[in-house]
Write a protein that holds these residues in place. Structure first.
Motif, PDB file in Angstrom:
ATOM      1  N   TYR A 278       0.806  -1.220   0.000  1.00 50.75           N
ATOM      2  CA  TYR A 278       0.000   0.000   0.000  1.00 50.75           C
ATOM      3  C   TYR A 278       0.839   1.270   0.000  1.00 50.75           C
ATOM      4  N   ILE A 279       2.135   1.165   0.326  1.00 50.53           N
ATOM      5  CA  ILE A 279       3.006   2.341   0.330  1.00 50.53           C
ATOM      6  C   ILE A 279       3.139   2.933  -1.075  1.00 50.53           C
ATOM      7  N   LYS A 280       2.829   2.143  -2.084  1.00 52.80           N
ATOM      8  CA  LYS A 280       2.906   2.647  -3.462  1.00 52.80           C
ATOM      9  C   LYS A 280       2.080   3.913  -3.642  1.00 52.80           C
ATOM     10  N   LYS A 281       0.975   4.040  -2.935  1.00 54.12           N
ATOM     11  CA  LYS A 281       0.083   5.181  -3.140  1.00 54.12           C
ATOM     12  C   LYS A 281       0.563   6.435  -2.411  1.00 54.12           C
ATOM     13  N   ASP A 282       1.514   6.296  -1.486  1.00 62.60           N
ATOM     14  CA  ASP A 282       1.979   7.478  -0.753  1.00 62.60           C
ATOM     15  C   ASP A 282       3.433   7.293  -0.329  1.00 62.60           C
ATOM     16  N   PHE A 283       4.303   7.142  -1.321  1.00 62.64           N
ATOM     17  CA  PHE A 283       5.711   6.938  -1.029  1.00 62.64           C
ATOM     18  C   PHE A 283       6.321   8.158  -0.355  1.00 62.64           C
ATOM     19  N   GLY A 284       5.865   9.361  -0.736  1.00 59.99           N
ATOM     20  CA  GLY A 284       6.409  10.581  -0.154  1.00 59.99           C
ATOM     21  C   GLY A 284       6.223  10.632   1.355  1.00 59.99           C
ATOM     22  N   LYS A 285       5.035  10.287   1.824  1.00 61.30           N
ATOM     23  CA  LYS A 285       4.767  10.282   3.267  1.00 61.30           C
ATOM     24  C   LYS A 285       5.676   9.272   3.945  1.00 61.30           C
ATOM     25  N   PHE A 286       5.837   8.105   3.332  1.00 64.35           N
ATOM     26  CA  PHE A 286       6.721   7.088   3.902  1.00 64.35           C
ATOM     27  C   PHE A 286       8.151   7.610   4.016  1.00 64.35           C
ATOM     28  N   TYR A 287       8.681   8.210   2.942  1.00 67.93           N
ATOM     29  CA  TYR A 287      10.099   8.564   2.971  1.00 67.93           C
ATOM     30  C   TYR A 287      10.387   9.707   3.947  1.00 67.93           C
ATOM     31  N   THR A 288       9.501  10.686   4.030  1.00 67.73           N
ATOM     32  CA  THR A 288       9.741  11.777   4.975  1.00 67.73           C
ATOM     33  C   THR A 288       9.738  11.252   6.415  1.00 67.73           C
ATOM     34  N   SER A 289       8.881  10.278   6.711  1.00 69.85           N
ATOM     35  CA  SER A 289       8.858   9.685   8.057  1.00 69.85           C
ATOM     36  C   SER A 289      10.109   8.852   8.300  1.00 69.85           C
ATOM     37  N   ALA A 290      10.525   8.092   7.290  1.00 71.35           N
ATOM     38  CA  ALA A 290      11.715   7.256   7.432  1.00 71.35           C
ATOM     39  C   ALA A 290      12.964   8.120   7.605  1.00 71.35           C
ATOM     40  N   PHE A 291      13.029   9.231   6.865  1.00 71.34           N
ATOM     41  CA  PHE A 291      14.173  10.123   6.997  1.00 71.34           C
ATOM     42  C   PHE A 291      14.230  10.721   8.397  1.00 71.34           C
ATOM     43  N   GLN A 292      13.090  11.181   8.890  1.00 68.36           N
ATOM     44  CA  GLN A 292      13.050  11.779  10.229  1.00 68.36           C
ATOM     45  C   GLN A 292      13.464  10.766  11.288  1.00 68.36           C
ATOM     46  N   LYS A 293      13.002   9.530  11.150  1.00 72.35           N
ATOM     47  CA  LYS A 293      13.352   8.489  12.130  1.00 72.35           C
ATOM     48  C   LYS A 293      14.865   8.250  12.121  1.00 72.35           C
ATOM     49  N   THR A 294      15.464   8.169  10.945  1.00 72.77           N
ATOM     50  CA  THR A 294      16.902   7.936  10.846  1.00 72.77           C
ATOM     51  C   THR A 294      17.673   9.143  11.386  1.00 72.77           C
ATOM     52  N   TYR A 295      17.179  10.339  11.057  1.00 75.85           N
ATOM     53  CA  TYR A 295      17.798  11.585  11.542  1.00 75.85           C
ATOM     54  C   TYR A 295      17.825  11.614  13.061  1.00 75.85           C
ATOM     55  N   ASP A 296      16.722  11.247  13.698  1.00 72.42           N
ATOM     56  CA  ASP A 296      16.660  11.222  15.165  1.00 72.42           C
ATOM     57  C   ASP A 296      17.581  10.147  15.727  1.00 72.42           C
ATOM     58  N   ARG A 297      17.595   8.980  15.094  1.00 70.72           N
ATOM     59  CA  ARG A 297      18.416   7.877  15.586  1.00 70.72           C
ATOM     60  C   ARG A 297      19.907   8.207  15.533  1.00 70.72           C
ATOM     61  N   GLU A 298      20.310   8.986  14.529  1.00 69.68           N
ATOM     62  CA  GLU A 298      21.726   9.341  14.366  1.00 69.68           C
ATOM     63  C   GLU A 298      22.097  10.606  15.138  1.00 69.68           C
ATOM     64  N   ASN A 299      21.227  11.008  16.072  1.00 68.21           N
ATOM     65  CA  ASN A 299      21.494  12.145  16.955  1.00 68.21           C
ATOM     66  C   ASN A 299      21.580  13.466  16.199  1.00 68.21           C
ATOM     67  N   LYS A 300      20.991  13.518  15.001  1.00 71.63           N
ATOM     68  CA  LYS A 300      20.802  14.761  14.245  1.00 71.63           C
ATOM     69  C   LYS A 300      22.106  15.451  13.845  1.00 71.63           C
ATOM     70  N   LYS A 301      23.189  14.713  13.777  1.00 74.24           N
ATOM     71  CA  LYS A 301      24.482  15.345  13.507  1.00 74.24           C
ATOM     72  C   LYS A 301      25.227  14.658  12.374  1.00 74.24           C
ATOM     73  N   VAL A 302      24.511  14.252  11.330  1.00 77.34           N
ATOM     74  CA  VAL A 302      25.164  13.532  10.234  1.00 77.34           C
ATOM     75  C   VAL A 302      24.673  14.067   8.890  1.00 77.34           C
ATOM     76  N   ALA A 303      25.476  13.804   7.879  1.00 79.83           N
ATOM     77  CA  ALA A 303      25.052  14.030   6.495  1.00 79.83           C
ATOM     78  C   ALA A 303      24.630  12.673   5.941  1.00 79.83           C
ATOM     79  N   PHE A 304      23.479  12.622   5.281  1.00 80.53           N
ATOM     80  CA  PHE A 304      22.961  11.352   4.778  1.00 80.53           C
ATOM     81  C   PHE A 304      23.290  11.182   3.298  1.00 80.53           C
ATOM     82  N   LEU A 305      23.853  10.023   2.969  1.00 85.66           N
ATOM     83  CA  LEU A 305      24.082   9.673   1.572  1.00 85.66           C
ATOM     84  C   LEU A 305      22.814   9.043   1.024  1.00 85.66           C
ATOM     85  N   GLU A 306      22.230   9.675  -0.013  1.00 89.84           N
ATOM     86  CA  GLU A 306      21.017   9.157  -0.625  1.00 89.84           C
ATOM     87  C   GLU A 306      21.281   8.502  -1.978  1.00 89.84           C
TER      88      GLU A 306
END
Length: 444
Positions: A278-306
């Motif tokens: 079902y994520i096919k219909k709203d990939f944008g919502k999924f990715y912004t949430s996944a990015f925020q989760k990773t950002y918080d987990r990494e203590n907000k002090k990293v550059a992310f390679l995409e």
């Protein structure tokens, strides 16, 4: 007025017969179905940096919102910039690189476990002109009295550009304010380290008369070329009046390989996970949430390679690779003039995504070229079960493997985003229509 927001934030991401595993990541073929471009993120600035040796070509995407007469851009640069080093960029090349390198969603379709057939893949592939002129007539001796030197002044497209040097940050702030630049409080404190490093200041405002001649609704990107051993991107100015976190997507181009940040950790975003259909219909919502989760987990002090890949190919392709002409628009200067295709000369793209604020990123970004040409992409996978009738003994084992896989997909999505499992399971059940649910008939 969010002046230094207007400063571009100071410049302003195969299944086996048992159906339990996906194809190797870089032997990938599949259907590209969606991407997460920079526009998903609020307050996102975009910058292209083409770098070889000590030469840099910097293209700054303009995300300014408001009346163009209020636009102001102040960028610290390592050396004095001359008129011939400044060009108006094409906004389409920024969109091209964004689309080409964006995190992507791909899908596989299970084949009938009763058949042994060759699987087919598809690659998708500021004021009225008179007042502006009056402001521009600030006398040089007044500037000198404040320790400010106007190194150069010229017009490029719709922009009036000054190249400044300064001896004192308070004097520079005073001069800028007196010349009509509305700076936020605390500007002199942030300007001071650049002055100590003897950096220059690239200052741009809009000439309304010239802007009106362009017929454009939006300001075009500015592109600067210069030589310096310093390979960096100033971001601190953009934090002065920031309202929370800001996103910066950087497209780094090099003939050598990946470019990395040296003064902060660089972390690859999670990739390769199977997630519910079902994520096919709203990939944008999924990715912004996944990015925020990773950002918080990494203590907000990293550059992310995409994304990291040679621009001459892609797998899967979100769009056609950039041509030689498009790379030239992006600032690539090491290709031979006669080259027609991007593959004629090596160019490697690194896409970095930085979410920053004053607390987490107290220093400007410093980069380094490397010879690492390993491929990487942010990629998420949908696996569609075979939903036609299955008429052989493989059916029971197949349905068992599908159920196991779907449980794992729910776990992956919950882990990536922080969403509740129950809500994910409900959405997945709503997606699967009962009439299309897998059925089983015993073979003869």
């Amino acid at each position: 007025m969010n002046t230094l927001r207007q400063l571009l934030t100071s410049l302003v991401l195969a299944i086996s017969i048992a159906m339990t595993s996906i194809a190797p990541a870089w032997a990938f073929c599949g259907f590209y179905v969606g991407g997460a471009n920079a526009q998903l993120f609020n307050k996102a600035s975009q910058v292209i940096i083409a770098r070889q040796g000590e030469k840099t070509v910097l293209t700054m995407a303009n995300d300014f919102q408001g009346s163009v007469k209020d636009f102001a851009l102040v960028v610290p640069v390592p050396v004095a910039i001359k008129k011939e080093q400044v060009n108006i960029g094409d906004p389409e090349i920024i969109k091209k690189l964004d689309t080409f390198s964006q995190p992507r969603l791909v899908e596989y379709f299970d084949r009938n476990p009763c058949q042994i057939v060759r699987r087919q893949y598809q690659n998708q592939i500021n004021t009225a002109p008179g007042i502006a002129n009056a402001r521009s007539r600030v006398e040089s001796d007044n500037a000198a009295a404040l320790g400010v030197t106007i190194e150069d002044k010229f017009q490029t497209g719709e922009y009036t550009i000054l190249i400044l040097s300064a001896k004192d940050s308070n004097g520079l702030e005073t001069w800028l304010r007196g010349s009509g630049y509305q700076l936020p409080r605390g500007a002199s404190e942030v300007l001071r380290p650049y002055i100590r490093q003897e950096m220059k200041f690239f200052v741009a405002k809009v000439n309304l008369a010239e802007f009106n001649k362009t017929g454009n609704a939006f300001l075009r990107p500015l592109q600067i070329a210069y030589r310096s051993p310093k390979f960096m991107l100033p971001i601190r100015l953009g934090m002065l009046n920031a309202q929370g976190d800001q996103d910066l997507v950087i497209y780094l181009l090099s003939p050598k390989g990946r470019i990395q940040v040296t003064n902060y950790r660089t972390v690859e975003i999670p990739t390769g996970q199977n997630i519910p259909e079902y994520i096919k219909k709203d990939f944008g919502k999924f990715y912004t949430s996944a990015f925020q989760k990773t950002y918080d987990r990494e203590n907000k002090k990293v550059a992310f390679l995409e994304y990291a890949w040679d621009v001459s190919n892609c797998d899967p392709c979100t769009t056609q690779p950039p041509t030689s002409a498009e790379l030239k628009q992006a600032g690539v200067f090491w290709q031979a003039p006669e080259s027609q295709e991007a593959s004629d000369q090596p160019t490697y793209i690194t896409r970095l995504h930085v979410r920053y604020n004053r607390a987490t990123f107290p220093e400007d970004l410093v980069f380094q070229e490397t010879s690492n040409r390993d491929n990487f992409q942010g990629r998420y996978v949908l696996n569609h079960p075979y939903r036609e009738s299955i008429t052989c003994s493989a059916a029971a084992e197949y349905y068992k493997s599908v159920k196991k896989r779907q449980i794992e997909e729910v776990s992956n999505l919950a882990s990536l985003t922080g969403w509740q499992r129950r809500g994910i399971e409900e959405q997945q059940m709503l997606y699967i229509e009962p009439s299309r649910a897998p059925t089983y008939r015993r073979g003869r």
